[in-house]
Design a protein around this motif. Structure first.
Motif, PDB file in Angstrom:
ATOM      1  N   ASP A  76     -34.174 -23.804 -36.127  1.00 58.23           N
ATOM      2  CA  ASP A  76     -33.132 -24.372 -35.265  1.00 58.23           C
ATOM      3  C   ASP A  76     -31.878 -24.755 -36.058  1.00 58.23           C
ATOM      4  O   ASP A  76     -31.634 -25.925 -36.353  1.00 58.23           O
ATOM      5  N   PHE A  77     -31.075 -23.753 -36.353  1.00 59.53           N
ATOM      6  CA  PHE A  77     -29.813 -23.963 -37.055  1.00 59.53           C
ATOM      7  C   PHE A  77     -28.640 -24.069 -36.072  1.00 59.53           C
ATOM      8  O   PHE A  77     -27.509 -23.749 -36.416  1.00 59.53           O
ATOM      9  N   GLY A  78     -28.932 -24.529 -34.852  1.00 60.07           N
ATOM     10  CA  GLY A  78     -27.888 -24.599 -33.828  1.00 60.07           C
ATOM     11  C   GLY A  78     -26.754 -25.548 -34.172  1.00 60.07           C
ATOM     12  O   GLY A  78     -25.624 -25.362 -33.720  1.00 60.07           O
ATOM     13  N   LEU A  79     -27.025 -26.585 -34.957  1.00 60.04           N
ATOM     14  CA  LEU A  79     -25.980 -27.548 -35.340  1.00 60.04           C
ATOM     15  C   LEU A  79     -25.528 -27.352 -36.786  1.00 60.04           C
ATOM     16  O   LEU A  79     -24.751 -28.162 -37.306  1.00 60.04           O
ATOM     17  N   SER A  80     -26.005 -26.296 -37.413  1.00 61.12           N
ATOM     18  CA  SER A  80     -25.657 -26.073 -38.822  1.00 61.12           C
ATOM     19  C   SER A  80     -24.206 -25.629 -38.955  1.00 61.12           C
ATOM     20  O   SER A  80     -23.563 -25.201 -37.981  1.00 61.12           O
ATOM     21  N   THR A  81     -23.695 -25.733 -40.163  1.00 62.64           N
ATOM     22  CA  THR A  81     -22.334 -25.315 -40.438  1.00 62.64           C
ATOM     23  C   THR A  81     -22.275 -24.703 -41.818  1.00 62.64           C
ATOM     24  O   THR A  81     -23.227 -24.789 -42.599  1.00 62.64           O
ATOM     25  N   PHE A  82     -21.126 -24.095 -42.133  1.00 59.55           N
ATOM     26  CA  PHE A  82     -20.975 -23.398 -43.395  1.00 59.55           C
ATOM     27  C   PHE A  82     -20.017 -24.136 -44.316  1.00 59.55           C
ATOM     28  O   PHE A  82     -19.179 -24.927 -43.866  1.00 59.55           O
ATOM     29  N   GLU A  83     -20.132 -23.847 -45.596  1.00 61.74           N
ATOM     30  CA  GLU A  83     -19.262 -24.455 -46.596  1.00 61.74           C
ATOM     31  C   GLU A  83     -17.794 -24.189 -46.290  1.00 61.74           C
ATOM     32  O   GLU A  83     -16.928 -25.028 -46.519  1.00 61.74           O
ATOM     33  N   GLN A  84     -17.491 -22.996 -45.743  1.00 60.37           N
ATOM     34  CA  GLN A  84     -16.111 -22.631 -45.478  1.00 60.37           C
ATOM     35  C   GLN A  84     -15.489 -23.431 -44.344  1.00 60.37           C
ATOM     36  O   GLN A  84     -14.274 -23.397 -44.144  1.00 60.37           O
ATOM     37  N   GLN A  85     -16.307 -24.177 -43.584  1.00 60.39           N
ATOM     38  CA  GLN A  85     -15.795 -24.908 -42.432  1.00 60.39           C
ATOM     39  C   GLN A  85     -15.423 -26.350 -42.757  1.00 60.39           C
ATOM     40  O   GLN A  85     -15.044 -27.093 -41.858  1.00 60.39           O
ATOM     41  N   VAL A  86     -15.534 -26.744 -44.013  1.00 59.68           N
ATOM     42  CA  VAL A  86     -15.119 -28.096 -44.381  1.00 59.68           C
ATOM     43  C   VAL A  86     -13.601 -28.171 -44.345  1.00 59.68           C
ATOM     44  O   VAL A  86     -12.906 -27.169 -44.511  1.00 59.68           O
ATOM     45  N   ARG A  87     -13.070 -29.350 -44.118  1.00 65.35           N
ATOM     46  CA  ARG A  87     -11.627 -29.532 -44.043  1.00 65.35           C
ATOM     47  C   ARG A  87     -11.026 -29.615 -45.442  1.00 65.35           C
ATOM     48  O   ARG A  87     -11.714 -29.506 -46.446  1.00 65.35           O
ATOM     49  N   GLU A  88      -9.713 -29.823 -45.476  1.00 63.46           N
ATOM     50  CA  GLU A  88      -9.021 -29.859 -46.765  1.00 63.46           C
ATOM     51  C   GLU A  88      -9.511 -30.991 -47.650  1.00 63.46           C
ATOM     52  O   GLU A  88      -9.384 -30.929 -48.876  1.00 63.46           O
ATOM     53  N   ASP A  89     -10.040 -32.064 -47.038  1.00 59.59           N
ATOM     54  CA  ASP A  89     -10.554 -33.180 -47.836  1.00 59.59           C
ATOM     55  C   ASP A  89     -11.951 -32.888 -48.385  1.00 59.59           C
ATOM     56  O   ASP A  89     -12.550 -33.726 -49.051  1.00 59.59           O
ATOM     57  N   GLY A  90     -12.468 -31.673 -48.092  1.00 67.75           N
ATOM     58  CA  GLY A  90     -13.782 -31.290 -48.605  1.00 67.75           C
ATOM     59  C   GLY A  90     -14.936 -31.881 -47.833  1.00 67.75           C
ATOM     60  O   GLY A  90     -16.084 -31.836 -48.298  1.00 67.75           O
ATOM     61  N   LEU A  91     -14.664 -32.443 -46.644  1.00 63.11           N
ATOM     62  CA  LEU A  91     -15.705 -33.107 -45.865  1.00 63.11           C
ATOM     63  C   LEU A  91     -15.862 -32.466 -44.494  1.00 63.11           C
ATOM     64  O   LEU A  91     -14.960 -31.784 -43.999  1.00 63.11           O
ATOM     65  N   LEU A  92     -17.020 -32.701 -43.891  1.00 64.27           N
ATOM     66  CA  LEU A  92     -17.271 -32.321 -42.507  1.00 64.27           C
ATOM     67  C   LEU A  92     -16.935 -33.509 -41.618  1.00 64.27           C
ATOM     68  O   LEU A  92     -17.037 -34.668 -42.043  1.00 64.27           O
ATOM     69  N   HIS A  93     -16.543 -33.241 -40.378  1.00 67.70           N
ATOM     70  CA  HIS A  93     -16.120 -34.343 -39.506  1.00 67.70           C
ATOM     71  C   HIS A  93     -16.767 -34.324 -38.131  1.00 67.70           C
ATOM     72  O   HIS A  93     -16.460 -35.181 -37.305  1.00 67.70           O
ATOM     73  N   THR A  94     -17.649 -33.375 -37.873  1.00 62.69           N
ATOM     74  CA  THR A  94     -18.317 -33.320 -36.574  1.00 62.69           C
ATOM     75  C   THR A  94     -19.580 -34.174 -36.608  1.00 62.69           C
ATOM     76  O   THR A  94     -20.504 -33.881 -37.363  1.00 62.69           O
ATOM     77  N   ALA A  95     -19.594 -35.235 -35.793  1.00 62.58           N
ATOM     78  CA  ALA A  95     -20.770 -36.100 -35.719  1.00 62.58           C
ATOM     79  C   ALA A  95     -21.835 -35.415 -34.866  1.00 62.58           C
ATOM     80  O   ALA A  95     -21.619 -35.140 -33.694  1.00 62.58           O
ATOM     81  N   CYS A  96     -22.968 -35.099 -35.475  1.00 62.06           N
ATOM     82  CA  CYS A  96     -24.035 -34.427 -34.735  1.00 62.06           C
ATOM     83  C   CYS A  96     -25.367 -34.731 -35.406  1.00 62.06           C
ATOM     84  O   CYS A  96     -25.424 -35.261 -36.517  1.00 62.06           O
ATOM     85  N   GLY A  97     -26.441 -34.376 -34.704  1.00 62.56           N
ATOM     86  CA  GLY A  97     -27.776 -34.631 -35.235  1.00 62.56           C
ATOM     87  C   GLY A  97     -28.565 -35.525 -34.301  1.00 62.56           C
ATOM     88  O   GLY A  97     -28.078 -35.978 -33.264  1.00 62.56           O
ATOM     89  N   THR A  98     -29.802 -35.788 -34.665  1.00 61.31           N
ATOM     90  CA  THR A  98     -30.674 -36.667 -33.888  1.00 61.31           C
ATOM     91  C   THR A  98     -30.519 -38.089 -34.419  1.00 61.31           C
ATOM     92  O   THR A  98     -30.664 -38.318 -35.628  1.00 61.31           O
TER      93      THR A  98
END
Length: 363
Positions: A76-98
């Motif tokens: 179940d990689f439905g909420l997974s993301t890739f390294e290339q999708q991080v923003r310019e600050d090098g961080l992810l910003h989508t709040a997700c998970g259980t």
């Protein structure tokens, strides 16, 4: 349905939910040695995902499977993301998970690293394996998030002292000081009866068969040309048209490297080969050449062994060559770092159209 898809489907049918194992366990928990074995497999699997720039972001027992051999698999990689999708600050910003498994920094909505947030979820899973219940569990979401952000939990008495220390270091609310996967791999509790993951060489190809790496025919191999053609070839002509600029087909990939990349050059093939060799050696790579094929072998042992890269020069038109590089061994992220340094040393041989050169001069 392709054979690969069929095999994956059949494997899933043969797998069972890991959470069902916990339901059948005594008091809903596993013995410490059993929990450690599954946790070791979990860390190996997550580390493999991270080495390829993939962050799961929803790790929990319900998303773990056991195959017919009892080997743990992540699903179940439905909420997974890739390294290339991080923003310019090098961080992810989508709040997700259980909620019960999500890391504090994900809840703070200020950005988070995919690696450290996945490690937090692994720590919660380990607690559940050994404890039979969640470390953070409140009927009210606000109260739950407050406990998670402060890491308010306590380990039950049957946890060994070394297991308690490990879990507390993983469930550190500060991602900067939280235990990392390399540190987990060196932990004494974790290393007991540990079996390192075995990774197959993706393409163990010798110099006599580099064609197999790129799946190209021998008709495209470079041949020596002593004279440069005086007429403009079709490939070069098309490149000068802004609407049909084939340069984008190749050069855009230089900033988005996966396991294989390519670039074009108008320099002679032997000059390209010499430049590649001169650039690779200072980066710690041994160079093996045969005709217009090269194998670059790193002298440092990385996380997945020695990094090796197969390189080949093709002629796509008179005076126009295409250079392909593909990782044939080692870690993908290490290949990315290598190529970033490697490509900067090749700038003077990478083909740029007059329009691109003019735009760079203006900027």
């Amino acid at each position: 349905m392709s054979r690969k898809c069929l095999r994956l489907w059949q494997a899933k049918l043969r797998s069972t939910l890991f959470s069902s194992l916990l339901m059948g366990a005594k008091n809903g928990r596993l013995k410490e040695d059993d929990a450690r074995r599954y946790f070791q497999q979990l860390i190996n699997a997550v580390d493999y995902c991270h080495s390829r720039g993939v962050y799961h972001r929803d790790l929990k027992p319900e998303n773990l499977l056991l195959d017919s051999y009892g080997v743990l698999k992540i699903s179940d990689f439905g909420l997974s993301t890739f390294e290339q999708q991080v923003r310019e600050d090098g961080l992810l910003h989508t709040a997700c998970g259980t909620p019960n498994y999500v890391a504090p920094e994900v809840l703070n909505n200020k950005g988070y690293e995919g690696t450290s947030s996945d490690v937090w979820s692994c720590g919660v899973i380990l607690f559940v394996l050994m404890g039979g219940y969640l470390p953070f569990d409140e009927p009210n979401l606000i109260a739950l998030y407050r406990k998670i952000c402060k890491a308010e939990f306590s380990c039950p008495s049957w946890f060994s002292s070394s297991a308690k220390k490990l879990i507390h270091r993983i469930l550190d609310p500060n991602p900067a000081t939280r235990m990392t996967i390399p540190e987990i791999l060196e932990n004494e509790w974790f290393k007991k009866d540990y079996k390192p993951a075995q990774f197959q060489e993706e393409d163990n190809v010798n110099l006599d068969d580099v064609d197999a790496v790129f799946n190209k025919s021998k008709e495209n191999l470079v041949t020596e040309r002593k004279e440069k053609p005086t007429s403009m070839n079709a490939f070069e002509l098309i490149s000068r048209s802004q609407s049909f600029n084939l340069e984008n087909l190749f050069e855009k990939q230089m900033g988005h490297v996966k396991r294989e990349t390519r670039f074009t050059s108008q320099r002679p093939a032997n000059e390209i080969m010499s430049k590649i060799e001169a650039t690779a050696k200072p980066l710690g790579f041994n160079v093996h050449k045969k005709n217009y094929k090269m194998k670059l072998q790193g002298d440092k042992h990385g996380r997945k062994g020695h990094l090796s890269v197969a390189t080949e020069v093709f002629e796509v038109a008179p005076s126009v060559h295409m250079v392909e590089l593909r990782k044939t061994g080692g870690d993908t992220l290490e290949f990315h770092k290598f190529y970033k340094n490697f490509s900067s040393g090749l700038k003077d041989i990478v083909w740029k159209s007059e329009e691109t050169t003019t735009e760079e001069s203006r900027s």
